[in-house]
Design a protein around this motif. Structure first.
Motif, PDB file in Angstrom:
ATOM      1  N   LEU A 147      37.020  -9.976  16.373  1.00 48.00           N
ATOM      2  CA  LEU A 147      36.218  -9.436  17.461  1.00 48.00           C
ATOM      3  C   LEU A 147      37.136  -9.150  18.654  1.00 48.00           C
ATOM      4  O   LEU A 147      38.065  -9.924  18.939  1.00 48.00           O
ATOM      5  CB  LEU A 147      35.128 -10.431  17.836  1.00 48.00           C
ATOM      6  CG  LEU A 147      34.113  -9.962  18.896  1.00 48.00           C
ATOM      7  CD1 LEU A 147      32.698 -10.342  18.476  1.00 48.00           C
ATOM      8  CD2 LEU A 147      34.441 -10.570  20.245  1.00 48.00           C
ATOM      9  N   THR A 148      36.887  -8.015  19.341  1.00 47.64           N
ATOM     10  CA  THR A 148      37.699  -7.626  20.495  1.00 47.64           C
ATOM     11  C   THR A 148      36.859  -7.739  21.769  1.00 47.64           C
ATOM     12  O   THR A 148      35.752  -7.193  21.851  1.00 47.64           O
ATOM     13  CB  THR A 148      38.202  -6.178  20.340  1.00 47.64           C
ATOM     14  OG1 THR A 148      38.976  -6.098  19.133  1.00 47.64           O
ATOM     15  CG2 THR A 148      39.066  -5.783  21.524  1.00 47.64           C
TER      16      THR A 148
ATOM     17  N   SER B 236      33.239  -6.109  20.941  1.00 50.24           N
ATOM     18  CA  SER B 236      32.905  -5.322  19.759  1.00 50.24           C
ATOM     19  C   SER B 236      33.475  -6.018  18.512  1.00 50.24           C
ATOM     20  O   SER B 236      34.604  -6.516  18.562  1.00 50.24           O
ATOM     21  CB  SER B 236      33.497  -3.917  19.887  1.00 50.24           C
ATOM     22  OG  SER B 236      33.231  -3.139  18.741  1.00 50.24           O
ATOM     23  N   PRO B 237      32.694  -6.083  17.438  1.00 48.32           N
ATOM     24  CA  PRO B 237      31.340  -5.565  17.246  1.00 48.32           C
ATOM     25  C   PRO B 237      30.291  -6.469  17.888  1.00 48.32           C
ATOM     26  O   PRO B 237      30.605  -7.595  18.292  1.00 48.32           O
ATOM     27  CB  PRO B 237      31.200  -5.557  15.724  1.00 48.32           C
ATOM     28  CG  PRO B 237      32.056  -6.719  15.280  1.00 48.32           C
ATOM     29  CD  PRO B 237      33.227  -6.691  16.203  1.00 48.32           C
ATOM     30  N   ALA B 238      29.042  -5.981  17.891  1.00 44.03           N
ATOM     31  CA  ALA B 238      27.953  -6.749  18.490  1.00 44.03           C
ATOM     32  C   ALA B 238      27.367  -7.759  17.513  1.00 44.03           C
ATOM     33  O   ALA B 238      26.699  -8.708  17.917  1.00 44.03           O
ATOM     34  CB  ALA B 238      26.849  -5.803  18.989  1.00 44.03           C
TER      35      ALA B 238
ATOM     36  N   LEU C 197      26.242 -12.089  21.347  1.00 41.62           N
ATOM     37  CA  LEU C 197      26.765 -11.730  20.035  1.00 41.62           C
ATOM     38  C   LEU C 197      25.817 -12.275  18.979  1.00 41.62           C
ATOM     39  O   LEU C 197      25.406 -13.438  19.035  1.00 41.62           O
ATOM     40  CB  LEU C 197      28.156 -12.343  19.828  1.00 41.62           C
ATOM     41  CG  LEU C 197      28.728 -12.262  18.398  1.00 41.62           C
ATOM     42  CD1 LEU C 197      29.086 -10.816  18.052  1.00 41.62           C
ATOM     43  CD2 LEU C 197      29.938 -13.173  18.234  1.00 41.62           C
TER      44      LEU C 197
ATOM     45  N   SER D  93      32.706  -6.067  27.993  1.00 44.27           N
ATOM     46  CA  SER D  93      32.066  -5.769  26.705  1.00 44.27           C
ATOM     47  C   SER D  93      32.811  -6.493  25.592  1.00 44.27           C
ATOM     48  O   SER D  93      33.866  -7.093  25.804  1.00 44.27           O
ATOM     49  CB  SER D  93      32.085  -4.263  26.426  1.00 44.27           C
ATOM     50  OG  SER D  93      33.422  -3.794  26.272  1.00 44.27           O
TER      51      SER D  93
ATOM     52  N   GLN E 139      42.328  -7.226  27.417  1.00 43.48           N
ATOM     53  CA  GLN E 139      41.765  -7.263  26.059  1.00 43.48           C
ATOM     54  C   GLN E 139      42.188  -8.539  25.331  1.00 43.48           C
ATOM     55  O   GLN E 139      43.337  -8.956  25.401  1.00 43.48           O
ATOM     56  CB  GLN E 139      42.215  -6.047  25.265  1.00 43.48           C
ATOM     57  CG  GLN E 139      41.639  -5.977  23.846  1.00 43.48           C
ATOM     58  CD  GLN E 139      42.045  -4.693  23.144  1.00 43.48           C
ATOM     59  OE1 GLN E 139      41.458  -3.640  23.368  1.00 43.48           O
ATOM     60  NE2 GLN E 139      43.074  -4.772  22.331  1.00 43.48           N
TER      61      GLN E 139
END
Length: 597
Positions: free
Chosen positions: A52-53, A42-44, A113, A40, A84
């Motif tokens: 962004l992570t 985040s954010p989208a 994204l 995943s 991460q």
């Protein structure tokens, strides 16, 4: 071989064939537990510059070993663990998937994204000058700068600077103390642009009065082939230099802060006014209005006669045809062909004041901002006034006081002697007979026989030029009090004379400028019978020669051609002295010289 032995032999042979066949087949894949995967992010939705992570597995714990891209646009990893990655959305990123590559193996996100507009990435296309000292003004050009100065973060090789002004394509900044040679960066909205070339930062410890070698490719001056003389100078807010005067046509030249021609102005840096039977042929003065347009004044021809004339140019050097009649104003009265409009000044309200001559009288004209005569508020309904003063005078310079009154300086010839004339006009064009030179509204003085320039100094009036001392001309200044009386605290009975070039050397000052602490005079010094030099002298505010300038003389001499006439002087935003003029003989060319303060 017995039957039992044969059976055993067949079993062994079949086993060998099976094993050999298996060895020739494809190997069974073994899962790679270290390959990266993206679970995943985040954010989208994000914009360029946002953090962004990305979460997942198999990431490197060394940031540089993770290659991250946003729909193909590479990004810089800020920090990472094996599960991460923290990254900044890069400038130019577009909506799409995210990829992470580790050890040549790439993982792609299963979702996309969304990248929104955000702040466009800034770019730096150039800067000027290429060499500067701390405290100098520098102009950065590029794209996508913020129009709010504080929203642009500028650094010189890592040293933060203060932005003075900005547009979307230009930043004006002061080189900070402690800056060193290196690249320049501009950061807007978290996105940073870096210059492709380096700025050379010098110590700036040169002697006051020395030629500024950051100008003119190391020489301190430039010359431009124009068939005439530069009579006027102005410094723009961005530090660019305007020089104007005569030529085949009336000509305005614009220089970058390093002395190169500004090719975005006119044709390759030179703008010329149209010629013909109706024309403004010689520019004597120029001024910048509040919008950055250029107002020039000089000698015009209309209806077969010489007249006072003015024109306005757009900031790119093109003629502003909304001004006057198709871009040019002509006075309704005629003027001696040697005079026309001698000077121009712009009031706080944008109205334009011209001074010159008609029929051996002072002439003062006020124009509205559109180049029409101010018939409503000046000159009893005609927009101009003329003043009879003994000695066939002409008005030469004008300055606007804070109260709107106009101080006009000129020349007259009385009883065989050159005479300085100073008059003061009220805002409606009437002479200030109550407050200046009572009862006439003007004063005359023969102490300074050849007045050339004027400036207002804390309410007092300083006139610069030259006068004859013994058999030769010397640089000279005369100072008046606000009421027109001579200021006896200045020099000897208000007069200062200086033999620039040494005893016995003739020198005539043609231009003057005030600094924050003193006065600059520039002139033509006849150092030999066949050649001359530019002489620049600096005085204290009270007229005392400043021997820290051009130590120990208080003046400097500069050779440009054989007969240079420095008709205009200005002080730039860094306190440097900029002098413009042309050659009185030999090859015609404008020159601009810059000196350290």
């Amino acid at each position: 071989m017995t039957g039992k032995q044969g059976f055993v032999y067949l079993v062994v042979m079949f086993t060998l064939l099976f094993v050999l066949g298996a060895c020739g087949s494809d190997p069974v894949p073994i899962p790679n537990s270290s390959a990266p995967s993206i679970t995943s992010f985040s954010p989208a939705t994000a914009t360029a510059g946002d953090t962004l992570t990305i979460t997942g597995t198999g990431f490197s714990t060394t940031p540089a070993s993770n290659t991250v891209a946003f729909n193909g646009t590479p990004a810089t990893v800020t920090s990472c663990t094996s599960t991460q990655i923290v990254v900044a959305v890069p400038a130019g990123a577009t909506s799409g998937t995210i990829t992470v590559t580790v050890g040549g193996v790439t993982a792609t996100s299963s979702s996309t994204l969304t990248v929104t507009g955000g702040t466009p990435a800034p770019t730096i296309t150039g800067f000027s000058p290429a060499t500067a000292t701390a405290g100098d003004t520098l102009t950065i050009t590029g794209t996508n700068f913020s129009t709010t100065p504080a929203s642009n973060t500028v650094a010189f090789n890592g040293t933060a600077a203060t932005v003075t002004s900005s547009t979307s394509t230009q930043i004006v900044v002061t080189v900070p103390a402690g800056a060193t040679t290196g690249t320049i960066t501009v950061t807007v909205g978290g996105v940073t642009a870096t210059s492709s070339t380096t700025l050379t930062v010098t110590s700036g410890t040169g002697t006051a009065g020395a030629l500024d070698t950051t100008f003119g490719g190391g020489t301190g001056y430039v010359t431009t082939t124009v068939d005439g003389l530069a009579h006027a100078i102005a410094i723009q807010a961005d530090g660019k230099i305007l020089a104007a005067g005569s030529g085949t046509n009336a000509t305005v030249v614009r220089y970058n802060t390093d002395g190169t021609l500004d090719t975005g102005f006119g044709t390759a840096g030179i703008a010329t006014l149209p010629s013909g039977s109706t024309e403004l042929s010689i520019i004597n003065s120029l001024a910048l209005d509040g919008s950055g347009k250029i107002v020039v004044a000089g000698i015009g021809t209309s209806g077969g006669f010489f007249r006072m004339a003015a024109a306005r140019l757009n900031s790119d050097g093109s003629l502003d045809t909304t001004f006057g009649a198709s871009g040019i104003f002509y006075s309704p009265f005629t003027s001696n062909g040697s005079y026309g409009a001698q000077d121009v000044a712009i009031q706080a309200d944008g109205k334009i004041v011209l001074v010159g001559e008609t029929a051996d009288k002072f002439a003062v004209v006020r124009l509205n901002t559109d180049g029409t005569r101010d018939t409503a508020g000046f000159g009893a309904g005609i927009g101009y006034v003329t003043t009879v003063i003994p000695g066939s005078p002409y008005a030469h310079k004008v300055a606007i006081q804070a109260d709107g009154k106009m101080v006009v300086m000129g020349y007259a010839y009385n009883a065989g002697a050159g005479t300085t004339v100073v008059a003061k006009y009220n805002t409606d064009g009437t002479l200030d007979t109550a407050g200046f030179g009572a009862p006439n509204g003007y004063v005359t003085n023969t102490g300074l026989s050849s007045p050339e320039d004027m400036a207002l100094q804390s309410g007092k009036i300083v006139v610069g030029g030259s006068t004859i001392v013994g058999p030769i001309f010397q640089f000279a200044m005369l100072r008046f009090n606000a009421d027109g009386t001579i200021d006896s605290t200045f020099g000897t009975s208000g007069l200062v004379t200086t033999p620039v070039g040494g005893v016995g050397v003739s020198g005539e000052a043609y231009s003057m400028a005030l600094t924050s602490t003193g006065i600059i005079l520039a002139g033509h010094v006849s150092t030999t019978p066949t050649s001359s030099q530019i002489g620049v002298a600096r005085f204290s505010a009270n007229g005392v020669l400043d021997t820290t300038f051009g130590t120990p003389d208080g003046y400097v001499l500069t050779t440009i051609g054989t007969s240079p006439y420095p008709y205009a002087t200005a002080i730039d935003g860094n306190g440097k002295i900029v002098v413009a003029g042309g050659q009185g003989s030999g090859t015609s060319a404008y020159f601009v010289v810059r000196y350290l303060p």
